[in-house]
Scaffold this motif. Sequence first.
Motif, mmCIF file in Angstrom:
data_model
loop_
_atom_site.group_PDB
_atom_site.id
_atom_site.type_symbol
_atom_site.label_atom_id
_atom_site.label_comp_id
_atom_site.label_asym_id
_atom_site.label_seq_id
_atom_site.Cartn_x
_atom_site.Cartn_y
_atom_site.Cartn_z
ATOM 1 N N ARG A 139 10.026 5.447 9.189
ATOM 2 C CA ARG A 139 11.025 5.770 8.174
ATOM 3 C C ARG A 139 10.354 6.292 6.904
ATOM 4 O O ARG A 139 10.815 7.258 6.289
ATOM 5 C CB ARG A 139 11.871 4.531 7.860
ATOM 6 C CG ARG A 139 13.045 4.829 6.925
ATOM 7 C CD ARG A 139 13.832 3.574 6.612
ATOM 8 N NE ARG A 139 14.378 2.972 7.822
ATOM 9 C CZ ARG A 139 14.107 1.733 8.228
ATOM 10 N NH1 ARG A 139 13.279 0.969 7.524
ATOM 11 N NH2 ARG A 139 14.643 1.252 9.320
ATOM 12 N N TRP A 140 9.238 5.665 6.544
ATOM 13 C CA TRP A 140 8.493 6.072 5.348
ATOM 14 C C TRP A 140 7.931 7.485 5.528
ATOM 15 O O TRP A 140 8.007 8.320 4.624
ATOM 16 C CB TRP A 140 7.364 5.072 5.103
ATOM 17 C CG TRP A 140 6.573 5.309 3.853
ATOM 18 C CD1 TRP A 140 6.908 4.971 2.587
ATOM 19 C CD2 TRP A 140 5.281 5.931 3.782
ATOM 20 N NE1 TRP A 140 5.915 5.337 1.712
ATOM 21 C CE2 TRP A 140 4.901 5.930 2.423
ATOM 22 C CE3 TRP A 140 4.416 6.472 4.727
ATOM 23 C CZ2 TRP A 140 3.699 6.472 1.983
ATOM 24 C CZ3 TRP A 140 3.216 7.007 4.297
ATOM 25 C CH2 TRP A 140 2.865 7.004 2.940
ATOM 26 N N VAL A 141 7.388 7.785 6.712
ATOM 27 C CA VAL A 141 6.836 9.109 6.983
ATOM 28 C C VAL A 141 7.929 10.161 7.014
ATOM 29 O O VAL A 141 7.775 11.255 6.458
ATOM 30 C CB VAL A 141 6.065 9.102 8.323
ATOM 31 C CG1 VAL A 141 5.673 10.507 8.742
ATOM 32 C CG2 VAL A 141 4.830 8.216 8.218
ATOM 33 N N VAL A 155 0.830 -1.199 0.000
ATOM 34 C CA VAL A 155 0.000 0.000 0.000
ATOM 35 C C VAL A 155 0.869 1.255 0.000
ATOM 36 O O VAL A 155 0.610 2.213 -0.734
ATOM 37 C CB VAL A 155 -0.941 -0.005 1.216
ATOM 38 C CG1 VAL A 155 -1.701 1.311 1.322
ATOM 39 C CG2 VAL A 155 -1.924 -1.167 1.113
ATOM 40 N N LEU A 156 1.919 1.256 0.804
ATOM 41 C CA LEU A 156 2.785 2.437 0.869
ATOM 42 C C LEU A 156 3.520 2.667 -0.445
ATOM 43 O O LEU A 156 3.745 3.818 -0.848
ATOM 44 C CB LEU A 156 3.784 2.293 2.021
ATOM 45 C CG LEU A 156 3.178 2.224 3.427
ATOM 46 C CD1 LEU A 156 4.279 2.246 4.483
ATOM 47 C CD2 LEU A 156 2.186 3.338 3.671
ATOM 48 N N ASP A 159 9.229 -1.868 17.049
ATOM 49 C CA ASP A 159 9.017 -3.089 16.295
ATOM 50 C C ASP A 159 9.148 -2.814 14.795
ATOM 51 O O ASP A 159 9.245 -1.661 14.353
ATOM 52 C CB ASP A 159 7.660 -3.715 16.624
ATOM 53 C CG ASP A 159 6.490 -2.790 16.324
ATOM 54 O OD1 ASP A 159 6.546 -2.051 15.330
ATOM 55 O OD2 ASP A 159 5.519 -2.823 17.095
ATOM 56 N N ASN A 160 9.191 -3.879 14.008
ATOM 57 C CA ASN A 160 9.434 -3.744 12.572
ATOM 58 C C ASN A 160 8.394 -2.874 11.888
ATOM 59 O O ASN A 160 8.717 -2.060 11.016
ATOM 60 C CB ASN A 160 9.457 -5.134 11.919
ATOM 61 C CG ASN A 160 10.665 -5.944 12.328
ATOM 62 O OD1 ASN A 160 11.681 -5.379 12.752
ATOM 63 N ND2 ASN A 160 10.576 -7.260 12.241
ATOM 64 N N SER A 212 8.443 13.062 17.379
ATOM 65 C CA SER A 212 8.919 14.137 16.500
ATOM 66 C C SER A 212 8.297 14.043 15.118
ATOM 67 O O SER A 212 8.303 15.022 14.361
ATOM 68 C CB SER A 212 10.449 14.086 16.386
ATOM 69 O OG SER A 212 10.867 12.918 15.675
ATOM 70 N N MET A 213 7.758 12.891 14.775
ATOM 71 C CA MET A 213 7.137 12.712 13.459
ATOM 72 C C MET A 213 5.618 12.728 13.524
ATOM 73 O O MET A 213 4.940 12.524 12.526
ATOM 74 C CB MET A 213 7.624 11.398 12.836
ATOM 75 C CG MET A 213 9.026 11.505 12.284
ATOM 76 S SD MET A 213 9.685 9.921 11.774
ATOM 77 C CE MET A 213 10.412 9.327 13.280
ATOM 78 N N VAL A 214 5.071 12.958 14.702
ATOM 79 C CA VAL A 214 3.618 12.937 14.885
ATOM 80 C C VAL A 214 3.096 14.367 14.981
ATOM 81 O O VAL A 214 3.740 15.239 15.573
ATOM 82 C CB VAL A 214 3.250 12.153 16.166
ATOM 83 C CG1 VAL A 214 1.759 12.257 16.472
ATOM 84 C CG2 VAL A 214 3.659 10.690 16.030
ATOM 85 N N GLN A 215 1.911 14.604 14.399
ATOM 86 C CA GLN A 215 1.231 15.887 14.569
ATOM 87 C C GLN A 215 0.693 15.930 16.006
ATOM 88 O O GLN A 215 -0.347 15.359 16.310
ATOM 89 C CB GLN A 215 0.081 16.013 13.584
ATOM 90 C CG GLN A 215 0.485 15.966 12.128
ATOM 91 C CD GLN A 215 1.164 17.237 11.678
ATOM 92 O OE1 GLN A 215 2.310 17.207 11.258
ATOM 93 N NE2 GLN A 215 0.484 18.349 11.761
#
Length: 476
Positions: free
Chosen positions: A168-170, A81-82, A160-161, A199-202
């Motif tokens: 990493r994708w975001v 999907v990504l 986790d994986n 740090s990657m979350v709104q």
Amino acid sequence: MSVWTPPRLVDLAGMNLLREDALAFSALEDLPTELFPPLFMEAFDGRCIETLKAMVQAWPFVRLPLGALIDMPHVGPLQAVLEALDVMLGQKVRSRRCKLRVLDLRNTGQNFWSMWSGASTHGCSSSRIAPVAEHRSRTKQPLASLRVFIDLSLKKRTLDNFLTYLLRWVEQRKDSIHLCCKKLKIFAMPMENIMKVLSMVQLDCIQEVQVKCIWHLSTLAMFAPILGKMSNLQRLLLSHIYTSASEKQERRHVLQITSQFLRLDHLRDLHLESPSFLEGCLDQMLRCLKNPLDNLSITNCLLSESDLTHLSQCQNISQLKGLDLRGVTLTDFSPEVLQVLLEKVAATLQELDLDLCGIRDSQFEALLTALSHCSQLSYFSLCGNLLSMSVMEKMLRHTAELPLSQERYPAPQESYSPLGAPLEGRLAQLQAELLEILGDLGRPRTIWISLSPCPQCGDEICYHMEPIIYSCTTPA
């Protein structure tokens, strides 16, 4: 004898589309909207990766609730999907068919899939899943940012994986991806990793935070600036916050934490489990609340009488629906303080928990009038306190007009031997007397009586006992 039901034409068409990827690609632009969800599930279950990617890029709904289908620990299904989203995000304009704006990786959306697959007739809220009308413009749609929703549960020392791959994708697509999390739970993870994830979350999307691990007060102080950025936070639970610093350092840490409450304009539920730092500084936290609370829980800790006085005087608790003071020792407190507190919340309080508070007869008798004024009270628990049979009778009479649906009370102190052992025969006799009192009051009622500690498992409160039920029967 079973009756054979022939497949529908749309089902046959869908199976045909899945046989050959090239045919699926050419047909997606004009495929009826109602075929997308069942075909997507078929492609997902059958690992038709190329068809799956094509369907994502032509998805005719605002939201793709993938979390209801995917096995979260495994990266494979998510990766397909990504990769499709990568292609879509790399395009200057989208397919004329694609309406996708939200990828939902939470365990929600089951109704969407069941509705479109014919397994359910229940409709979906338009705010969750917005189908597109069959009449479509042939103009291609400009690209907009994509929101990815996920509930974060940080349990391990390392990521986790699944979460590692997603983050990493975001991170590589910050300009076009907004990672949104409404519920954040922290069970066990180093602060460095927590900072990296958040740090990657709104942060202004987060509505609920639960810290259910052992933190020192200094760790919570380090986390506090992040907490202050969660401007839409509605529910906060902090569990087992300990202090090992000097009194001066402790005061500084408390100030760092409570000052962030000034930024939480939407906080409604505050739950503090075993906050060892709270004694003597509750007023400091209460002063920083911006708006009235709906629920306040302070459990298993020491509070001073001045703390409780400040609580009873706080304007932001006057609309409380739930008050939980389990495990807060109130034995030596003036009953007038508790009385003022109950009077403050009497008009709105629906749930009251005073388990294991060490409340005595004289204190509780002083509370009965204020308790009887709690006109909205539906849940009341008083287990683990040592009250006499006479006081319990008064309590049942004072609460007879309240809309109580759950009532949990301690076994009367006459149920125990001088050494504290439960007397089974005596307890049965007292239970029969309580049933008679309920009968005198003449209203249907169910009460639970609990021994303390539990004679079976040794827990502080026994939950294995049968309820006392009075059913009011009307003569025919």
